[in-house]
Motif scaffolding. Structure first.
Motif, PDB file in Angstrom:
ATOM      1  N   CYS A   2       0.833  -1.081   0.070  1.00 56.38           N
ATOM      2  CA  CYS A   2       0.117  -0.122  -0.050  1.00 56.38           C
ATOM      3  C   CYS A   2       0.911   1.298   0.011  1.00 56.38           C
ATOM      4  N   TYR A   3       0.753   2.073  -1.033  1.00 54.56           N
ATOM      5  CA  TYR A   3       1.384   3.238  -1.251  1.00 54.56           C
ATOM      6  C   TYR A   3       0.399   4.448  -0.750  1.00 54.56           C
ATOM      7  N   PRO A   4       0.310   5.282   0.585  1.00 54.59           N
ATOM      8  CA  PRO A   4      -0.595   6.322   0.975  1.00 54.59           C
ATOM      9  C   PRO A   4      -0.475   7.436   0.192  1.00 54.59           C
ATOM     10  N   ILE A   5      -1.466   8.427   0.146  1.00 50.02           N
ATOM     11  CA  ILE A   5      -1.587   9.569  -0.518  1.00 50.02           C
ATOM     12  C   ILE A   5      -0.149  10.303   0.005  1.00 50.02           C
ATOM     13  N   PRO A   6       0.417  10.861  -0.768  1.00 53.18           N
ATOM     14  CA  PRO A   6       1.614  11.886  -0.075  1.00 53.18           C
ATOM     15  C   PRO A   6       1.093  12.678   0.922  1.00 53.18           C
ATOM     16  N   ARG A   7       2.048  12.798   1.827  1.00 52.91           N
ATOM     17  CA  ARG A   7       2.007  13.513   3.089  1.00 52.91           C
ATOM     18  C   ARG A   7       0.922  12.986   4.110  1.00 52.91           C
ATOM     19  N   HIS A   8       0.084  11.897   3.916  1.00 51.09           N
ATOM     20  CA  HIS A   8      -0.699  11.332   4.895  1.00 51.09           C
ATOM     21  C   HIS A   8       0.280  10.643   5.929  1.00 51.09           C
ATOM     22  N   ASP A   9      -0.207  10.626   7.166  1.00 51.53           N
ATOM     23  CA  ASP A   9       0.487   9.949   8.177  1.00 51.53           C
ATOM     24  C   ASP A   9       0.186   8.899   8.717  1.00 51.53           C
ATOM     25  N   THR A  10      -1.029   8.388   8.236  1.00 46.41           N
ATOM     26  CA  THR A  10      -1.580   7.155   8.900  1.00 46.41           C
ATOM     27  C   THR A  10      -1.964   6.164   7.790  1.00 46.41           C
ATOM     28  N   VAL A  11      -1.863   4.871   8.059  1.00 46.81           N
ATOM     29  CA  VAL A  11      -2.534   3.901   6.866  1.00 46.81           C
ATOM     30  C   VAL A  11      -3.280   2.774   7.827  1.00 46.81           C
ATOM     31  N   TYR A  12      -4.109   2.577   7.217  1.00 43.88           N
ATOM     32  CA  TYR A  12      -5.252   1.229   7.728  1.00 43.88           C
ATOM     33  C   TYR A  12      -5.310   0.183   6.715  1.00 43.88           C
ATOM     34  N   TRP A  13      -5.611  -0.758   7.203  1.00 43.94           N
ATOM     35  CA  TRP A  13      -5.762  -2.132   6.694  1.00 43.94           C
ATOM     36  C   TRP A  13      -7.028  -2.528   6.931  1.00 43.94           C
ATOM     37  N   TYR A  14      -7.993  -2.859   6.033  1.00 42.98           N
ATOM     38  CA  TYR A  14      -9.063  -3.442   6.173  1.00 42.98           C
ATOM     39  C   TYR A  14      -9.568  -4.846   5.281  1.00 42.98           C
ATOM     40  N   GLY A  30      -5.900  17.905  10.597  1.00 42.41           N
ATOM     41  CA  GLY A  30      -6.048  17.141   9.665  1.00 42.41           C
ATOM     42  C   GLY A  30      -7.565  16.730   9.368  1.00 42.41           C
ATOM     43  N   LYS A  31      -7.845  16.113   8.159  1.00 40.23           N
ATOM     44  CA  LYS A  31      -9.447  16.302   7.947  1.00 40.23           C
ATOM     45  C   LYS A  31     -10.039  14.951   8.471  1.00 40.23           C
ATOM     46  N   ASN A  32      -9.472  14.186   8.983  1.00 40.22           N
ATOM     47  CA  ASN A  32      -9.839  12.738   9.627  1.00 40.22           C
ATOM     48  C   ASN A  32     -10.641  11.978   8.591  1.00 40.22           C
ATOM     49  N   ILE A  33     -10.301  12.268   7.397  1.00 40.01           N
ATOM     50  CA  ILE A  33     -10.937  11.479   6.346  1.00 40.01           C
ATOM     51  C   ILE A  33     -10.087  10.216   5.995  1.00 40.01           C
ATOM     52  N   GLN A  34     -10.602   9.088   5.883  1.00 35.28           N
ATOM     53  CA  GLN A  34      -9.846   8.013   5.145  1.00 35.28           C
ATOM     54  C   GLN A  34     -10.188   7.827   3.853  1.00 35.28           C
ATOM     55  N   TYR A  35      -9.135   7.877   2.972  1.00 35.54           N
ATOM     56  CA  TYR A  35      -9.278   7.551   1.566  1.00 35.54           C
ATOM     57  C   TYR A  35      -8.726   5.954   1.005  1.00 35.54           C
ATOM     58  N   PHE A  36      -9.438   5.359   0.415  1.00 30.49           N
ATOM     59  CA  PHE A  36      -9.116   4.182   0.384  1.00 30.49           C
ATOM     60  C   PHE A  36      -8.623   3.898  -0.972  1.00 30.49           C
ATOM     61  N   GLY A  37      -7.735   2.779  -1.103  1.00 31.11           N
ATOM     62  CA  GLY A  37      -7.471   2.272  -2.287  1.00 31.11           C
ATOM     63  C   GLY A  37      -8.338   1.369  -3.089  1.00 31.11           C
ATOM     64  N   ALA A  38      -8.008   0.884  -4.309  1.00 30.13           N
ATOM     65  CA  ALA A  38      -8.996   0.256  -5.068  1.00 30.13           C
ATOM     66  C   ALA A  38      -9.021  -1.353  -4.578  1.00 30.13           C
ATOM     67  N   GLY A  39      -8.155  -1.774  -3.604  1.00 30.64           N
ATOM     68  CA  GLY A  39      -8.236  -2.860  -3.176  1.00 30.64           C
ATOM     69  C   GLY A  39      -7.339  -3.965  -3.859  1.00 30.64           C
ATOM     70  N   THR A  40      -6.903  -5.041  -2.981  1.00 31.09           N
ATOM     71  CA  THR A  40      -6.158  -6.175  -3.645  1.00 31.09           C
ATOM     72  C   THR A  40      -7.268  -7.288  -3.455  1.00 31.09           C
ATOM     73  N   ARG A  41      -7.777  -8.067  -4.433  1.00 28.16           N
ATOM     74  CA  ARG A  41      -8.431  -9.102  -4.253  1.00 28.16           C
ATOM     75  C   ARG A  41      -7.628 -10.538  -4.271  1.00 28.16           C
ATOM     76  N   LEU A  42      -7.732 -11.169  -2.833  1.00 30.01           N
ATOM     77  CA  LEU A  42      -7.118 -12.317  -2.639  1.00 30.01           C
ATOM     78  C   LEU A  42      -7.829 -13.569  -2.758  1.00 30.01           C
ATOM     79  N   SER A  43      -7.365 -14.476  -3.479  1.00 31.15           N
ATOM     80  CA  SER A  43      -8.368 -15.830  -3.726  1.00 31.15           C
ATOM     81  C   SER A  43      -7.333 -17.026  -3.378  1.00 31.15           C
ATOM     82  N   VAL A  44      -7.803 -17.510  -2.284  1.00 31.54           N
ATOM     83  CA  VAL A  44      -7.074 -18.758  -1.714  1.00 31.54           C
ATOM     84  C   VAL A  44      -7.614 -19.876  -2.387  1.00 31.54           C
ATOM     85  N   LEU A  45      -7.003 -20.828  -3.024  1.00 30.61           N
ATOM     86  CA  LEU A  45      -7.432 -22.011  -3.516  1.00 30.61           C
ATOM     87  C   LEU A  45      -7.206 -23.143  -2.827  1.00 30.61           C
TER      88      LEU A  45
END
Lengths: 115, 115
Positions: free
Chosen positions: B23-35, B100-115
């Motif tokens: 994950c590469y956050p938006i430049p200058r953002h200091d917090t990263v979250y995983w969901y 800060g704006k306290n808004i979390q901006y999300f990436g497009a996601g990684t779709r993981l499939s475990v077979l």
């Protein structure tokens, strides 16, 4: 603990009609409230937020939401729906005092706008 | 405007294998979250980092670990993969310092499939 409820799995509305997507929340402290929209195979897109101030919050694409503290609700509204508004909508809450920065999401409501 | 970048977009693994999501956050953002978003479910918070230090921990299995590097990008490492790990994994970033704006901006996601 914080939680969010979106009582409707799906909302159907005709194009041009007003729409409402319901959300109620539970937090022990004061809430930050958010609405996100998710299109198929896409990430979550921020629509609007309530932090403090005016209870009526205006966001992207003509959406707005009203914070009602007594009813612990934050319903999403739009005066005139578009077919392109059809997507999955998530309400999210963050307890600014007690739960760090994590967001807790509702189960999502699928909005279907028919021509 | 720059958004949150996640790689890879899709990943197919077999049971008991390992996977690394970036994950590469938006430049200058200091917090990263995983969901983690399972099929037909709402996103569930896993873990977050503020200024390269773990800040909050949610329902992340012990088989998973994550870290944030000096350039603020983050990696989610998943070992001993199970079928139930198949999901869409979102990274989000925010600017959470004072003002800060306290808004979390999300990436497009990684779709993981475990077979």
């Amino acid at each position: 603990a914080q939680s969010v409820a979106q009582p409707e799995d799906q909302v159907n509305v005709a194009e041009g009609n007003p729409l409402t997507v319901k959300c109620t929340y539970s937090v022990s402290g004061n809430p930050y409230l958010f609405w996100y929209v998710q299109y198929p195979n896409r990430g979550l897109q921020f629509l609007l937020k309530y932090i403090t101030g005016d209870n009526l919050v205006k966001g992207s694409y003509g959406f707005e939401a009203e914070f009602n503290k007594s009813q612990t609700s934050f319903h999403l509204k739009k005066p005139s729906a578009l077919v392109s508004d059809s997507a999955l909508y998530f309400c999210a809450v963050r307890d600014r005092q007690n739960a760090g920065n994590m967001l807790t999401f509702g189960g999502g409501t699928r909005l279907m706008v028919k021509p | 405007a720059a958004g949150v970048i996640q790689s890879p977009r899709h990943l197919i693994k077999e049971k008991r294998e390992t996977a690394t999501l970036k994950c590469y956050p938006i430049p200058r953002h200091d917090t990263v979250y995983w969901y983690q978003q399972g099929p037909g479910q709402d996103p569930q918070f896993l873990i977050s980092f503020y200024e390269k230090m773990q800040s909050d921990k949610g329902s992340i299995p012990d088989r998973f670990s994550a870290q944030q590097f000096s350039d603020y990008h983050s990696e989610l490492n998943m070992s001993s993969l199970e079928l139930g790990d198949s999901a869409l994994y979102f990274c989000a970033s925010s600017f959470d310092r004072v003002g800060g704006k306290n808004i979390q901006y999300f990436g497009a996601g990684t779709r993981l499939s475990v077979l």
